[in-house]
Design an enzyme around this catalytic site. Structure first.
Site, PDB file in Angstrom:
ATOM      1  N   HIS A 110     -11.999 -13.650 -46.491  1.00 11.19           N
ATOM      2  CA  HIS A 110     -12.186 -14.520 -47.645  1.00 11.19           C
ATOM      3  C   HIS A 110     -12.864 -15.832 -47.246  1.00 11.19           C
ATOM      4  O   HIS A 110     -13.571 -16.447 -48.050  1.00 11.19           O
ATOM      5  CB  HIS A 110     -10.833 -14.836 -48.313  1.00 11.19           C
ATOM      6  CG  HIS A 110     -10.299 -13.706 -49.152  1.00 11.19           C
ATOM      7  ND1 HIS A 110      -9.354 -12.814 -48.682  1.00 11.19           N
ATOM      8  CD2 HIS A 110     -10.578 -13.323 -50.420  1.00 11.19           C
ATOM      9  CE1 HIS A 110      -9.080 -11.942 -49.634  1.00 11.19           C
ATOM     10  NE2 HIS A 110      -9.808 -12.217 -50.694  1.00 11.19           N
ATOM     11  N   GLY A 111     -12.644 -16.255 -46.020  1.00 14.05           N
ATOM     12  CA  GLY A 111     -13.240 -17.496 -45.534  1.00 14.05           C
ATOM     13  C   GLY A 111     -12.467 -18.016 -44.345  1.00 14.05           C
ATOM     14  O   GLY A 111     -11.319 -17.627 -44.109  1.00 14.05           O
TER      15      GLY A 111
END
Length: 390
Positions: free
Chosen positions: A327-328
Site C-alpha cells: 500500500h505504501g
C-alpha cells in the site's frame, strides 16, 4: 481519466459495451468476442492513459513484462526437468522492479517537455497479474502465453486501475469460452445489477458519508472525534472501494468475463480470518496462495521451525508485512500490516485454546458478539490505515 471516477467515464464506456452486448445478444463466437475485448482494451487505454506520457509508460511497462514472461516461459519449456530457483527469483525480481521503484522512490523524470512521476495508476495490480503468470509458469500450470491474450489480461480496462486481481488461466478460459445467448443474458443481468449497486455504493452512500460525516471530522481532534472518524472512515472506505469493484466486475460480465468478486459482506465476519475471506478477496487470496502458503509449505519441507505454529505466525507477519508495504512505505501502512498479522496470530492462538477451555460459547448471542468484536477491531485497523494516528 480514472475508471469509474466520474459520470463522464460512463458515457465513454458505452463505446465498448454497446457492441459487446449486441455480440452477446446474437450469440457471437468466442473468437469474435475475444477480439472485441482486445480491441476495447486498446481503445479504452487511449482514454485512461492520459496524458500521453502516461500511455507511453504503460506501453513500456507492458513490453517489459511481456519480455520477462516470454523469456522465462521459453526457459521453462526448454528445461522441463530443471526448475532453478535462482532463475525463478530473478524473473520475479525483474517483474516487481518497476513497482519497487515507484514505492520506494517516486522520483521525477523528464521526457521532452513533460515531467511526470515514474509509474501510473494501476501499476500495483498489473504487477500482481504479471507475477502470478511467472509463478504459474514455474509450477507448470501455464505452458503457452499468446501476446493478444497477455495484453487483454494485463490491461483489461475494467480492472486496470484498482482490480480485482484475476488469474491468467481463469481469465483466458473465460475469454475463449463459447457463450450461448442465454448464458450471456444471465451474465449481462448480473453485470447490470452490479453496476447499479456500484452507483448506490460509490456515488450515493460513500458520497453522503464523506460529505456529511467524514469531511466535518477532518479538523476535529480528541478521543471522541477520533472514535467517530474511525467509523466514518472505515465505512466510507468500504462503500467507495466496493462500489468501484462492483463497477469493474459488472462491466467485466457485460464483456463476457466473470471477474471474481472482491467483497462479500465483510462486516458480518465472525473473526479476523473470516474477514479476510470477505474483504478485498482477490488481493487477500493472492497473498495467501502465492506468499503465505508457499512460505509455510517450504518451511515445513526444509524444517525451518520446530513448531508448525511458529511457521504459520512468521508467515502471517511476512504476508501482512508485504501487504502493508504494498500500500505504501509510509508508517501507517506498515503498522496496518503488522496490526493485522497480530490479529491473525491472536485469533489463531485463542481459537486453539478455546477448543479445550471453552471460554467462548456458541449460538446466536455469541455469534452476534463475535461480529461486533471483529467489526471494531477491523475499524481500528482502518483508523491506523488512514494515517490519523501517525
Amino acid at each position: 481519466m480514472t475508471p469509474f471516477e466520474n459520470f463522464s467515464f460512463f458515457f465513454y464506456l458505452l463505446i465498448p459495451l454497446v457492441p459487446a452486448i449486441l455480440l452477446g445478444g446474437i450469440g457471437a463466437s468466442a473468437k469474435v468476442r475475444a477480439t472485441w475485448v482486445f480491441l476495447s482494451t486498446l481503445g479504452m487505454l487511449l482514454l485512461i492513459g492520459r496524458p500521453l506520457i502516461v500511455l507511453i509508460q504503460i506501453v513500456a511497462y507492458l513490453i517489459f513484462q511481456w519480455l520477462i514472461v516470454r523469456i522465462y516461459l521459453s526457459y521453462r519449456l526448454k528445461t522441463l526437468e530443471k526448475n532453478r530457483a535462482d532463475v525463478f527469483y530473478l524473473g520475479i525480481f525483474l517483474s516487481i522492479l518497476p513497482l519497487v521503484v515507484v514505492k520506494l522512490n517516486p522520483s521525477f523524470i523528464e521526457l521532452g517537455f513533460w515531467q511526470t512521476v515514474i509509474g501510473f495508476l494501476g501499476i500495483s495490480y498489473l504487477t500482481f497479474r504479471s507475477v502470478g503468470i511467472i509463478i504459474e509458469i514455474r509450477d507448470g500450470l501455464i505452458k503457452e502465453v499468446k501476446v493478444v491474450d497477455f495484453i487483454s489480461f494485463l490491461l483489461f480496462f475494467p480492472t486496470l486501475a484498482s482490480g480485482p486481481i484475476d488469474r491468467y488461466r481463469r481469465f483466458v478460459a473465460d475469454l475463449h469460452k463459447p457463450l450461448s445467448r442465454q448464458d450471456y443474458g444471465e451474465l449481462a443481468i448480473t453485470g447490470m445489477d452490479l453496476i447499479f449497486r456500484g452507483f448506490l455504493y460509490k456515488f450515493i452512500i460513500a458520497y453522503l458519508i464523506n460529505k456529511y460525516w467524514l469531511d466535518p471530522l477532518n479538523h476535529s481532534f480528541g478521543f471522541l472525534p477520533t472514535l467517530n472518524y474511525m467509523y466514518a472512515y472505515g465505512l466510507y472506505l468500504f462503500f467507495d472501494f466496493a462500489g468501484y469493484s462492483a463497477f469493474a466486475v459488472g462491466v467485466s460480465y457485460l464483456l463476457g468475463i466473470k471477474t471474481p468478486i472482491n467483497f462479500d459482506k465483510p462486516f458480518i465476519s465472525k473473526n479476523i480470518k473470516d474477514f479476510w475471506n470477505r474483504w478485498h478477496i482477490s488481493l487477500s487470496f493472492w497473498f495467501r496462495d502465492y506468499i503465505y502458503m508457499r512460505f509455510v509449505l517450504d518451511s515445513a519441507k526444509k524444517k525451518r521451525f520446530s513448531n508448525r505454529y511458529t511457521a504459520s505466525y512468521v508467515g502471517y507477519f511476512l504476508l501482512f508485512g508485504i501487504m502493508g508495504v504494498w500500500h505504501g512505505t509510509q508508517p501507517q501502512y506498515v503498522l496496518y500490516g503488522l496490526y493485522h498479522a497480530g490479529l491473525m496470530i491472536g485469533f489463531d492462538y485463542l481459537d486453539r485454546k478455546n477448543k479445550t477451555r471453552k471460554f467462548w460459547g456458541t449460538g446466536p448471542i455469541w455469534d452476534l458478539l463475535a461480529v461486533v468484536v471483529t467489526f471494531n477491531f477491523v475499524m481500528f485497523g482502518f483508523l491506523i490505515f488512514s494515517g490519523r494516528l501517525v
